[in-house]
Design a protein around this motif. Structure first.
Motif, PDB file in Angstrom:
ATOM      1  N   ASP A   1       2.105  11.363   1.510  1.00  0.00           N
ATOM      2  CA  ASP A   1       0.798  10.802   1.851  1.00  0.00           C
ATOM      3  C   ASP A   1       0.388   9.716   0.864  1.00  0.00           C
ATOM      4  O   ASP A   1      -0.129   8.668   1.266  1.00  0.00           O
ATOM      5  N   LEU A   2       0.629   9.951  -0.426  1.00  0.00           N
ATOM      6  CA  LEU A   2       0.321   8.944  -1.446  1.00  0.00           C
ATOM      7  C   LEU A   2       1.137   7.674  -1.218  1.00  0.00           C
ATOM      8  O   LEU A   2       0.609   6.558  -1.283  1.00  0.00           O
ATOM      9  N   GLY A   3       2.430   7.857  -0.977  1.00  0.00           N
ATOM     10  CA  GLY A   3       3.300   6.720  -0.730  1.00  0.00           C
ATOM     11  C   GLY A   3       2.870   5.931   0.494  1.00  0.00           C
ATOM     12  O   GLY A   3       2.846   4.698   0.480  1.00  0.00           O
ATOM     13  N   ARG A   4       2.526   6.640   1.566  1.00  0.00           N
ATOM     14  CA  ARG A   4       2.095   5.991   2.806  1.00  0.00           C
ATOM     15  C   ARG A   4       0.820   5.185   2.567  1.00  0.00           C
ATOM     16  O   ARG A   4       0.733   4.007   2.935  1.00  0.00           O
TER      17      ARG A   4
ATOM     18  N   ALA B   1      -1.625  -0.006   2.340  1.00  0.00           N
ATOM     19  CA  ALA B   1      -2.614  -0.868   1.682  1.00  0.00           C
ATOM     20  C   ALA B   1      -1.962  -2.148   1.176  1.00  0.00           C
ATOM     21  O   ALA B   1      -2.535  -3.241   1.299  1.00  0.00           O
ATOM     22  N   ALA B   2      -0.755  -2.021   0.633  1.00  0.00           N
ATOM     23  CA  ALA B   2      -0.053  -3.196   0.105  1.00  0.00           C
ATOM     24  C   ALA B   2       0.354  -4.167   1.212  1.00  0.00           C
ATOM     25  O   ALA B   2       0.466  -5.368   0.972  1.00  0.00           O
ATOM     26  N   LEU B   3       0.558  -3.661   2.406  1.00  0.00           N
ATOM     27  CA  LEU B   3       0.977  -4.492   3.530  1.00  0.00           C
ATOM     28  C   LEU B   3      -0.194  -4.939   4.409  1.00  0.00           C
ATOM     29  O   LEU B   3      -0.002  -5.728   5.327  1.00  0.00           O
ATOM     30  N   ALA B   4      -1.384  -4.454   4.113  1.00  0.00           N
ATOM     31  CA  ALA B   4      -2.534  -4.636   5.002  1.00  0.00           C
ATOM     32  C   ALA B   4      -2.908  -6.094   5.249  1.00  0.00           C
ATOM     33  O   ALA B   4      -3.424  -6.424   6.320  1.00  0.00           O
TER      34      ALA B   4
ATOM     35  N   GLY C   1       6.096   4.851  13.047  1.00  0.00           N
ATOM     36  CA  GLY C   1       5.669   3.649  13.750  1.00  0.00           C
ATOM     37  C   GLY C   1       4.753   2.755  12.945  1.00  0.00           C
ATOM     38  O   GLY C   1       4.224   1.779  13.473  1.00  0.00           O
ATOM     39  N   ASP C   2       4.557   3.073  11.657  1.00  0.00           N
ATOM     40  CA  ASP C   2       3.641   2.275  10.840  1.00  0.00           C
ATOM     41  C   ASP C   2       4.260   0.977  10.346  1.00  0.00           C
ATOM     42  O   ASP C   2       3.580  -0.040  10.246  1.00  0.00           O
ATOM     43  N   ILE C   3       5.538   0.998   9.999  1.00  0.00           N
ATOM     44  CA  ILE C   3       6.190  -0.182   9.452  1.00  0.00           C
ATOM     45  C   ILE C   3       7.454  -0.502  10.239  1.00  0.00           C
ATOM     46  O   ILE C   3       8.020   0.380  10.893  1.00  0.00           O
ATOM     47  N   ILE C   4       7.833  -1.755  10.174  1.00  0.00           N
ATOM     48  CA  ILE C   4       9.096  -2.199  10.763  1.00  0.00           C
ATOM     49  C   ILE C   4       9.756  -3.150   9.772  1.00  0.00           C
ATOM     50  O   ILE C   4       9.108  -3.642   8.846  1.00  0.00           O
TER      51      ILE C   4
ATOM     52  N   THR D   1      13.119  -6.628   4.201  1.00  0.00           N
ATOM     53  CA  THR D   1      11.681  -6.610   3.978  1.00  0.00           C
ATOM     54  C   THR D   1      11.044  -5.688   5.008  1.00  0.00           C
ATOM     55  O   THR D   1      11.650  -5.353   6.033  1.00  0.00           O
ATOM     56  N   PHE D   2       9.808  -5.308   4.719  1.00  0.00           N
ATOM     57  CA  PHE D   2       9.070  -4.415   5.600  1.00  0.00           C
ATOM     58  C   PHE D   2       7.677  -4.986   5.800  1.00  0.00           C
ATOM     59  O   PHE D   2       7.079  -5.570   4.895  1.00  0.00           O
ATOM     60  N   VAL D   3       7.168  -4.832   7.019  1.00  0.00           N
ATOM     61  CA  VAL D   3       5.846  -5.317   7.404  1.00  0.00           C
ATOM     62  C   VAL D   3       5.155  -4.221   8.213  1.00  0.00           C
ATOM     63  O   VAL D   3       5.804  -3.313   8.737  1.00  0.00           O
ATOM     64  N   LEU D   4       3.836  -4.353   8.340  1.00  0.00           N
ATOM     65  CA  LEU D   4       3.114  -3.460   9.228  1.00  0.00           C
ATOM     66  C   LEU D   4       3.451  -3.795  10.670  1.00  0.00           C
ATOM     67  O   LEU D   4       3.612  -4.972  11.028  1.00  0.00           O
TER      68      LEU D   4
END
Length: 87
Positions: free
Chosen positions: A20-23, A28-31, A68-71, A81-84
């Motif tokens: 949960d902390l990691g998520r 937040a970092a990708l927001a 389904g939060d990141i791709i 790389t990863f994005v929302l």
């Protein structure tokens, strides 16, 4: 996939609270629409107090992708790389 992920989590020394902390930290970092490299994502986890070493970082990225939060985004050189995910 998520059930298997939950089983593996214990073997990696991750708690539900760690995930949960990691998520929360990663989302937040990708927001703002930015993308982060795999290494940067691990830094986000580390800064949030979750050690990404020992397979924990890749596990969390796979788990969040499965939710389904990141791709994956456009590679930065040879690094993923990863994005929302846009909904």
């Amino acid at each position: 996939v998520q059930r298997a992920s939950a089983k593996r989590r214990g073997l990696l020394g991750l708690t539900d609270a760690d995930v949960d902390l990691g998520r929360t930290a990663l989302l937040a970092a990708l927001a703002d629409g930015t993308s982060l490299t795999r290494t940067q994502c691990y830094g986000v986890f580390r800064d949030a107090g979750v050690d990404p070493d020992g397979g924990r970082g890749p596990h969390m990225l796979r788990h969040f992708g499965g939710e389904g939060d990141i791709i994956q985004g456009v590679p930065a050189g040879r690094e993923e790389t990863f994005v929302l995910r846009r909904r």
